[in-house]
Design an enzyme around this catalytic site. Structure first.
Site, PDB file in Angstrom:
ATOM      1  NE  ARG A 183      10.913  49.969 -22.217  1.00  0.00           N
ATOM      2  CZ  ARG A 183      12.535  49.449 -22.985  1.00  0.00           C
ATOM      3  NH1 ARG A 183      12.567  47.974 -23.322  1.00  0.00           N
ATOM      4  NH2 ARG A 183      13.172  50.982 -23.364  1.00  0.00           N
ATOM      5  CE  LYS A 201      32.441  54.206 -22.035  1.00  0.00           C
ATOM      6  NZ  LYS A 201      31.938  54.141 -23.680  1.00  0.00           N
ATOM      7  N   GLY A 242      15.886  53.881 -19.007  1.00  0.00           N
ATOM      8  CA  GLY A 242      16.998  53.901 -18.835  1.00  0.00           C
ATOM      9  C   GLY A 242      17.781  53.229 -17.371  1.00  0.00           C
ATOM     10  N   GLY A 258      18.141  55.119 -24.610  1.00  0.00           N
ATOM     11  CA  GLY A 258      18.526  55.180 -25.945  1.00  0.00           C
ATOM     12  C   GLY A 258      17.412  56.083 -26.765  1.00  0.00           C
TER      13      GLY A 258
HETATM   14  C1  3PG Z   1      15.997  49.561 -25.292  1.00  0.00           C
HETATM   15  O1  3PG Z   1      15.972  48.611 -23.890  1.00  0.00           O
HETATM   16  O2  3PG Z   1      16.915  50.606 -25.384  1.00  0.00           O
HETATM   17  C2  3PG Z   1      15.343  49.808 -26.431  1.00  0.00           C
HETATM   18  O3  3PG Z   1      14.072  48.245 -26.686  1.00  0.00           O
HETATM   19  C3  3PG Z   1      15.976  49.366 -27.145  1.00  0.00           C
HETATM   20  O4  3PG Z   1      16.987  48.126 -26.913  1.00  0.00           O
HETATM   21  P1  3PG Z   1      18.372  47.781 -27.590  1.00  0.00           P
HETATM   22  O5  3PG Z   1      18.930  49.005 -27.134  1.00  0.00           O
HETATM   23  O6  3PG Z   1      18.984  45.995 -27.994  1.00  0.00           O
HETATM   24  O7  3PG Z   1      17.917  48.214 -29.683  1.00  0.00           O
HETATM   25 MG    MG Z   2      18.996  50.685 -25.258  1.00  0.00          MG
END
Ligand code: 3PG
Ligand code: MG
Length: 396
Positions: free
Chosen positions: A38, A199, A352, A375
């Protein structure tokens, strides 16, 4: 992209406030950054601003400190790593708002970089307080959002600041929106989506949207159990979502009506427990023993999925095929990651845990694009509007 970018504004000598997503994974014991992708992904924007003589003020969150100062979530380690990568000393401020920080910003030279302390040490960040956003906005002349990974959150530093400063997209944000948008709007066909994860409920919207776009929908991971349940199979001790059986049935029905192919596992690896030492066996999906649970897809399924992907010209992947965190159950996920890496196709990896798998196997540069947002990419491909993108100025 319909939003203005950093290319559309004059940044020379300006104080440019850049929201980045430096929420990087750290070793729980040592605090060492275990994956700096990142940080690296934000370099095109940072370097562009440095080269043009902007005064670069970076703002980010790290972890979930819940509105309090938590030492392990300080951004000092991130600043060190960024300094190494940039070959330029990046200072860290003691906070992200207030007179001390304003002094540090005022002392910043053109082409230099300052990283402010974790935004989430203030509870006002996550509530989206406009007072807090205004205090942040005082530090800059221009706002750049390059934090794609957090753009699904209507936080003060994401959508709030844009109310007080000219707001444009950074290069990472632009790239994410372009790649993820292209895959849905204009995929070279055949187009497959490979979807896994624990899920269905997390991914219902995405599955629905994908089902109107794809030629093949391949489903693995924990969520497959709910489909098996919908089909009337015994799933043993596997977790399933009783309130999502309708959703699973809906997708099975849509597959016959919309003319896309929905592929579910035909065999699975089952174990006595979610434990790396547990006994495992491979069984067809219609013969799952009552006392076992599904932990991965089976080899026959891996073969069928691989053969299907082999013929595709675009593949979108989101979600592991099994309990990949435990090596004995990671086989299906890793085999498909290798398969994708070798394809002559456009391969788009959701962020993710899927990105984590690909980075961990050193396959990221073999993919067309690996999203930095978990997300956020899920929201975006589900068709939701991202507050961090909506807030930016439209191209004229
Ligand atoms: C993440 O890694 O999902 C983003 O940096 C956002 O963080 P958060 O899910 O804690 O809002
Ligand atoms: Mg997150």
């Amino acid at each position: 992209m319909t939003k203005m970018t950093v290319r559309d504004v004059d940044v020379a000598g300006k104080r440019v406030l850049v929201r980045v997503d430096f929420n990087v994974p750290q070793d729980i014991k040592t605090g060492e950054i275990t994956d700096d992708s990142r940080i690296r992904a934000s370099l095109p924007t940072i370097n562009y601003l440095i080269e043009r003589g902007a005064r670069v003020i970076l703002i980010s969150h790290l972890g979930r400190p819940d509105g309090k100062v938590v030492d392990e979530f300080r951004l000092t380690g991130v600043a060190q790593r960024l300094s190494q990568i940039l070959g330029q000393q990046v200072g860290v401020a003691t906070d992200c708002i207030g007179p001390e920080v304003e002094k540090s910003v005022a002392a910043l030279n053109n082409g230099h970089v300052l990283l402010l302390e974790n935004l989430r040490f203030h509870p006002d960040e996550e509530t989206g307080s406009l007072i807090f956003a205004k205090a942040l906005a005082r530090l800059g002349d221009i706002f750049v959002n390059d934090a794609f990974g957090t753009s699904h959150r209507a936080h003060a530093s994401i959508s709030g600041i844009a109310k007080f400063l000219p707001a444009v997209a950074g290069f990472l944000l632009e790239k994410e929106i372009t790649f993820l948008g292209h895959v849905l709007e204009n995929p070279a066909r055949p187009f497959a989506a490979l979807i896994g994860g624990a899920k269905i409920s997390d991914k219902v919207k995405m599955l629905d949207r994908m089902s109107t776009k794809v030629d093949y929908l391949l489903v693995g991971g924990g969520m497959a159990a709910t489909f098996f349940k919908a089909q009337g199979y015994e799933i043993g001790k596997s977790k399933f979502e009783g309130d999502r059986i309708d959703a699973a049935n809906g997708l099975l029905k849509k597959a016959t009506q919309n003319g896309f192919k929905l592929l579910l596992p035909v065999d699975v690896m089952v174990a006595d427990a979610i434990d790396a030492g547990a006994r495992t066996m491979i069984v067809p999906v219609n013969s799952i023993p009552v006392d076992k649970m599904i932990v991965d897809i089976g080899p026959q399924t891996t073969g069928i999925f691989s053969a299907t992907l082999q013929n595709c010209r675009t593949v979108f992947w989101n979600g592991p095929m099994g309990v990949y965190e435990l090596q004995p159950f990671a086989g299906g996920t890793q085999a498909l990651a290798r398969q994708l890496a070798g394809l002559q196709a456009t391969t788009i990896i959701g962020g993710g845990s899927t990105a984590e798998v690909v980075q961990g196997m050193n396959l990221a540069d073999k993919m067309t694009f690996v999203s930095t947002g978990g997300g956020a990419s899920l929201s975006f491909v589900s068709g939701e509007k991202l507050p961090g993108v909506e807030a930016l100025m439209d191209k004229k």
